[in-house]
Design an enzyme around this catalytic site. Structure first.
Site, PDB file in Angstrom:
ATOM      1  N   HIS A  35      54.528  41.611 -24.292  1.00 39.90           N
ATOM      2  CA  HIS A  35      55.679  41.422 -25.184  1.00 39.90           C
ATOM      3  C   HIS A  35      55.216  41.088 -26.606  1.00 39.90           C
ATOM      4  CE1 HIS A  35      60.121  40.047 -25.411  1.00 39.90           C
ATOM      5  NE2 HIS A  35      59.677  40.309 -26.645  1.00 39.90           N
TER       6      HIS A  35
ATOM      7  N   HIS B 128      55.760  42.186 -30.871  1.00 40.08           N
ATOM      8  CA  HIS B 128      56.457  42.919 -31.939  1.00 40.08           C
ATOM      9  C   HIS B 128      55.453  43.249 -33.034  1.00 40.08           C
ATOM     10  CE1 HIS B 128      60.494  42.130 -30.257  1.00 40.08           C
ATOM     11  NE2 HIS B 128      59.946  40.996 -29.850  1.00 40.08           N
TER      12      HIS B 128
ATOM     13  N   ASN C 263      62.144  47.299 -31.198  1.00 37.18           N
ATOM     14  CA  ASN C 263      63.207  46.918 -32.137  1.00 37.18           C
ATOM     15  C   ASN C 263      62.667  46.899 -33.560  1.00 37.18           C
ATOM     16  OD1 ASN C 263      61.626  44.615 -31.638  1.00 37.18           O
ATOM     17  ND2 ASN C 263      63.294  43.213 -32.104  1.00 37.18           N
TER      18      ASN C 263
ATOM     19  N   HIS D 114      61.017  36.564 -21.574  1.00 35.97           N
ATOM     20  CA  HIS D 114      61.092  35.166 -22.044  1.00 35.97           C
ATOM     21  C   HIS D 114      62.169  34.306 -21.405  1.00 35.97           C
ATOM     22  CE1 HIS D 114      64.031  37.204 -24.503  1.00 35.97           C
ATOM     23  NE2 HIS D 114      63.155  37.680 -25.347  1.00 35.97           N
TER      24      HIS D 114
ATOM     25  N   ASP E 221      55.738  37.123 -26.880  1.00 32.63           N
ATOM     26  CA  ASP E 221      56.857  37.479 -27.764  1.00 32.63           C
ATOM     27  C   ASP E 221      56.432  37.293 -29.231  1.00 32.63           C
ATOM     28  OD1 ASP E 221      59.266  38.401 -28.663  1.00 32.63           O
ATOM     29  OD2 ASP E 221      60.454  36.708 -27.937  1.00 32.63           O
TER      30      ASP E 221
HETATM   31  O1  DOR Z   1      63.004  35.429 -31.598  1.00 32.33           O
HETATM   32  C1  DOR Z   1      62.966  36.627 -31.375  1.00 32.33           C
HETATM   33  N1  DOR Z   1      62.335  37.466 -32.209  1.00 32.33           N
HETATM   34  N2  DOR Z   1      63.591  37.102 -30.294  1.00 32.33           N
HETATM   35  C2  DOR Z   1      63.722  38.422 -30.088  1.00 32.33           C
HETATM   36  O2  DOR Z   1      64.324  38.826 -29.116  1.00 32.33           O
HETATM   37  C3  DOR Z   1      63.200  39.393 -31.062  1.00 32.33           C
HETATM   38  C4  DOR Z   1      62.108  38.823 -31.871  1.00 32.33           C
HETATM   39  C5  DOR Z   1      61.839  39.638 -33.121  1.00 32.33           C
HETATM   40  O3  DOR Z   1      61.756  40.866 -33.015  1.00 32.33           O
HETATM   41  O4  DOR Z   1      61.729  39.060 -34.199  1.00 32.33           O
HETATM   42 ZN    ZN Z   2      60.697  39.968 -28.299  1.00 32.11          ZN
HETATM   43 ZN    ZN Z   3      63.662  39.127 -26.725  1.00 32.00          ZN
END
Ligand code: DOR
Ligand code: ZN
Ligand code: ZN
Ligand code: ZN
Length: 366
Positions: A18, A20, A52, A169, A237
């Site tokens: 996970h 980003h 995303n 998460h 995450d």
């Molecule tokens: O805190 C978060 N940040 N939760 C998410 O689901 C997405 C992530 C992000 O992409 O910044």
């Molecule tokens: Zn995430």
């Molecule tokens: Zn998330």
């Protein structure tokens, strides 16, 4: 006779399902290069790229653009995600390695209007961000009920469909109890280091610690730890935001360069074992996502994370490779650190230095 075997342990290459990585129109937050460098610096050999992005990876053209963006730029191996939201034709055509569904809005704002249908049509393992859309619209502080309600809905669907699913998460006692009680072998879930090691009190002291789902109270955290051995996966995450964006309310915490060290520090404090780390960041990610070219088997990639269990160091975000040069653990002394990372037998990181070119490639999944 006791032999001194040294302080270094060779672990199989650790996988973070996970992450980003941003890039595209958000190169100021992170790029494929900076994010995958952060991964191998932290002792992670494979990252799962969350879709995303801006623009989101939810059509064939953008998916193909993502493939090109990765090629020749990744320092770690990577799995490619596809964002499912009423678009399963493109999801099928994409051949993505996994499929992300948001039940409620998060960074990027896109969420599923019909979770059951998106879960059912996605042509592979679904990773779901489980926060109930209506609850979080009404209650932007995202109380535990928002997660528990969504997770209960996910479990009902999973019971019917019997199709591989990973809940992202999990942060509440109620949700972790519901998942472990349901005991469906095709349902996996992750917990993040920040939900294990930080609390709502930390957020109240440090406004930068806004994250979805939010940091929780002591009771929820205790329940996570009481159920620790039942947690299949730990994932960061890693959500790189600039300090400026954080001050404007962006949710997310960078985690790639503290994750393994926090767990090793936990080993030193008697909270978990080295075997837990190998299960939750190598064996289970491989099993849950059907990764074919990793793991303990003949012909698999020789990826390794070498850790020094006794090394003491202080978290200094200015030394991070991620562009998000801040951390909830800034200034904290940790015991345990990844000191070398190997990808397919080659040293790609040693003592904080990244050695050589980007060698990362896309993983194989079933
Ligand atoms: O805190 C978060 N940040 N939760 C998410 O689901 C997405 C992530 C992000 O992409 O910044
Ligand atoms: Zn995430
Ligand atoms: Zn998330
Ligand atoms: Zn092409």
């Amino acid at each position: 006779e006791v032999l001194n075997l040294g302080e270094d342990l060779i672990l199989p290459g650790l996988i973070d399902v996970h992450v980003h990585l941003r890039d595209f129109e958000e190169k100021h937050k992170e790029t494929i290069e900076s994010g995958t460098k952060a991964a191998i610096h932290g002792g992670i050999t494979t990252v799962f790229d969350m879709p995303n992005t801006r623009p989101p990876i939810m059509d064939l053209k953008t998916f193909e653009r993502r493939e090109h963006t990765f090629r020749g730029r990744a320092y770690s191996d990577y799995a490619m995600g596809f964002l499912v939201s009423n678009n399963c034709e493109d999801a099928k055509m994409s051949g993505a390695d996994f499929f992300k569904v948001f039940m409620g809005a998060s960074t990027g704002g896109i969420y599923s209007k019909d979770f059951e249908s998106d879960y059912s049509c996605a042509p592979g393992v679904v990773s779901v961000h489980a926060e109930d859309a209506r609850t979080i619209q009404k209650r932007p502080e995202r109380p535990p009920e928002a997660e528990i309600k969504a997770v209960e809905r996910v479990l009902l669907a999973a019971e019917k469909l019997r199709k591989p699913l990973n809940i992202c998460h999990v942060s509440t006692g109620g949700a972790i109890k519901a998942v472990t009680r349901s005991n469906l072998p095709w349902v996996s879930f992750e917990v993040t280091p920040h939900h294990l090691f930080l609390s709502r009190g930390d957020y109240e002291r440090n406004g930068l610690l806004k994250v979805y789902p939010p940091l929780r109270g002591e009771d929820d955290i205790r329940t996570l730890w009481e159920n620790f051995r039942r947690i299949p996966i730990i994932a960061s995450d890693h959500a790189p935001h600039t300090i400026e964006d954080k001050k404007e309310g962006a949710a997310g915490i960078p985690g790639l360069e503290t994750e393994v060290a926090l767990l090793l520090d936990g080993v030193n404090r008697g909270l978990l074992s080295i075997t837990d780390i190998v299960k939750k960041m190598h064996l289970n990610p491989i099993r849950v996502f059907g990764i074919r070219n990793k793991g303990f088997r003949l012909g698999a990639d020789a990826d390794f994370t070498v850790v020094d269990l006794k090394r003491e160091w202080i978290v200094k975000p200015e030394e991070f490779y991620t562009k998000a040069k801040w951390s909830p653990w800034e200034g904290k002394r940790l015991r345990g650190k990844a000191v070398m990372t190997l990808l397919r037998g080659e040293v790609v990181m040693e003592e904080d230095e990244i050695t050589g070119k980007p060698r990362g490639v896309r993983i194989d999944v079933r």
